[in-house]
Design an enzyme around this catalytic site. Structure first.
Site, PDB file in Angstrom:
ATOM      1  N   ARG A 158      -0.147  55.814 151.199  1.00 57.05           N
ATOM      2  CA  ARG A 158       1.248  56.167 151.479  1.00 57.05           C
ATOM      3  C   ARG A 158       2.115  55.997 150.235  1.00 57.05           C
ATOM      4  NH1 ARG A 158       2.075  51.716 156.099  1.00 57.05           N
ATOM      5  NH2 ARG A 158       1.155  49.967 155.011  1.00 57.05           N
TER       6      ARG A 158
ATOM      7  N   GLU B 108       8.585  53.784 153.140  1.00 60.96           N
ATOM      8  CA  GLU B 108       7.331  54.492 152.865  1.00 60.96           C
ATOM      9  C   GLU B 108       7.257  55.823 153.601  1.00 60.96           C
ATOM     10  OE1 GLU B 108       4.502  50.545 152.575  1.00 60.96           O
ATOM     11  OE2 GLU B 108       5.160  51.206 154.541  1.00 60.96           O
TER      12      GLU B 108
ATOM     13  N   LYS C  50       5.102  60.103 158.708  1.00 61.23           N
ATOM     14  CA  LYS C  50       6.002  59.079 159.250  1.00 61.23           C
ATOM     15  C   LYS C  50       6.846  58.525 158.119  1.00 61.23           C
ATOM     16  CE  LYS C  50       4.561  54.821 160.580  1.00 61.23           C
ATOM     17  NZ  LYS C  50       3.938  53.813 161.462  1.00 61.23           N
TER      18      LYS C  50
ATOM     19  N   ALA D 202       8.387  41.559 166.836  1.00 66.44           N
ATOM     20  CA  ALA D 202       8.474  42.850 167.532  1.00 66.44           C
ATOM     21  C   ALA D 202       7.116  43.414 167.947  1.00 66.44           C
ATOM     22  CB  ALA D 202       9.198  43.853 166.626  1.00 66.44           C
TER      23      ALA D 202
ATOM     24  N   GLY E  61       0.025  41.473 156.522  1.00 67.83           N
ATOM     25  CA  GLY E  61      -0.036  41.705 155.074  1.00 67.83           C
ATOM     26  C   GLY E  61      -0.273  43.184 154.821  1.00 67.83           C
ATOM     27  N   ASP E  62       0.778  43.884 154.402  1.00 71.99           N
ATOM     28  CA  ASP E  62       0.651  45.339 154.297  1.00 71.99           C
ATOM     29  C   ASP E  62       1.437  45.903 153.125  1.00 71.99           C
ATOM     30  OD1 ASP E  62       3.153  44.887 155.288  1.00 71.99           O
ATOM     31  OD2 ASP E  62       2.980  46.199 157.026  1.00 71.99           O
TER      32      ASP E  62
ATOM     33  N   VAL F 101      -3.525  47.688 157.409  1.00 67.78           N
ATOM     34  CA  VAL F 101      -2.260  47.991 156.733  1.00 67.78           C
ATOM     35  C   VAL F 101      -1.511  49.119 157.443  1.00 67.78           C
ATOM     36  CG1 VAL F 101      -2.898  47.123 154.449  1.00 67.78           C
ATOM     37  CG2 VAL F 101      -3.444  49.488 155.051  1.00 67.78           C
TER      38      VAL F 101
END
Ligand code: NAD
Length: 346
Positions: free
Chosen positions: A52, A63, A76, A146, A233-234, A300
């Protein structure tokens, strides 16, 4: 051309997405999206793939996540701003679009904040189906923000867990998650530390948000045989696990080119072996091999998961009132007479 003849693009607002979820059923929708993702992962090679495209700032990241299977194109827009919750805003918000590759015309525009939570949960549990130890009943859920309830319900619906143990550094988040899960068919146990939450859990999900190399799990917390579903962790410089855990685990990833930049494995050498999930799903690679193995899904979030979720929504809204037609395509009487179309509106 009369306005009624115009090609209109279905738009699913946040309100309509919530109504659609109640119409389909939350768990049914997660299962349905997971089936779309599984089908699309099994035809992995028919997709255009790219890591991305991020725009990093000191505040967070924005992103774009595009992909295409040659017939449909999807992308997206998503952000990740861990500091947002302290300002009453969400860490992650998103919207997405599908288009027809033949004409290039959009065919769906939709909110994807809720849809991302559904597709992330669907992906996690789908991967859990292949990697979690047989007969797993209990999941530790670390980070009760969330995404958390969606994760818990996905693992119930797809992997058959019956118990979740919750922990968050903010007890209010744990209380919120426990209250939301009440009456949803899970035994919910609230915990006050990372050490406590992992007791008796065969699956450990980490879903925390902090723009740093955090250590949510240390090596001594991880016993043989567990499946770790590491979601939080992304981003470069944003990880959750101690490096020693990675060295003891068999690591499974969505798209290595992206995960090496964003995932837990950014802490490892660039040639550290990982297994691609699509190969596990097609049977080309092995998933869990034995009861002692530590499996790690270094999640991710990849564009194909969003594409699958977009296609699920496109089908699901057919024949319902859970969308509104958007006038976002110009319709000159002569395709080359855009100017004339503007004049026409006078
Ligand atoms: P959120 O801000 O709503 O919730 C994060 C929670 O983590 C908060 O309740 C916070 O108190 C808690 N937390 C922070 N540090 C902690 C720690 N050290 N120990 C325990 N709890 C801690 O965020 P969210 O929308 O639930 O997203 C969580 C993370 O997942 C984010 O980092 C987001 O970028 C990531 N995410 C990944 C994917 C994916 O596909 N992999 C998809 C969506 C979100």
């Amino acid at each position: 051309m009369k306005p009624s003849d115009k090609a209109l693009v279905p738009f699913v607002s946040v309100d309509h997405m919530m109504q659609l979820i109640h119409h389909v059923g939350l768990e049914e929708m997660i299962v349905g999206i997971s089936e779309e993702i599984e089908n699309d992962f099994k035809r992995w090679e028919s997709f255009d793939k790219t890591p991305r495209v991020p725009a990093h700032s000191p505040h967070g990241v924005i992103e774009l996540m595009p992909t295409s299977d040659g017939e449909a194109y999807g992308f997206k827009y998503v952000n990740g701003h861990p500091k947002n919750t302290s300002e009453g805003l969400q860490t992650v918000t998103a919207f997405g679009l599908l288009a027809d590759v033949y004409t290039g015309y959009p065919t769906l525009l939709t909110e994807m904040t809720i849809l991302t939570a559904l597709r992330t949960a669907a992906t996690s549990a789908l991967v859990g189906k292949y990697l979690a130890p047989k007969g797993a009943t209990t999941m530790a859920m670390i980070g009760n923000g969330a995404q958390s309830e969606f994760q818990c319900l996905a693992f119930k619906a797809i992997c058959g867990i019956d118990t979740v143990r919750l922990y968050d550094t903010d007890p209010a988040a744990t209380a919120k998650c426990a209250a939301n899960l009440a009456g949803k068919g899970l035994t919910v146990i609230t915990c006050t530390s990372g050490e406590e939450v992992i007791q008796g859990a065969q699956i450990i999900t980490t879903c925390t948000a902090d723009k740093k190399n955090a250590t949510i799990l240390t090596d001594n917390m991880i016993g043989a045989g567990v499946h770790i579903n590491a979601i939080g962790g992304d981003c470069p410089g944003k990880t959750e696990l101690h490096r020693d855990i990675l060295l003891r685990s068999d690591i499974f990833v969505e798209y290595p080119e992206q995960t090496r930049i964003e995932g837990e494995i950014q802490a490892l050498d660039a040639d550290h072996p990982v297994t691609e999930l699509w190969q596990v799903m097609t049977g080309a690679a092995k998933g869990r091999k034995d009861a002692q193995q530590i499996t790690l899904f270094d999640s991710v979030g990849f564009a194909i998961e969003d594409f699958s979720a977009l296609r699920f929504v496109k089908k699901a809204i057919k024949g319902t009132a859970y969308f509104e037609p958007l006038d976002m395509l110009a319709d000159p009487d002569d395709p080359r007479d855009l100017f004339g179309m503007v004049q026409r509106s006078k």
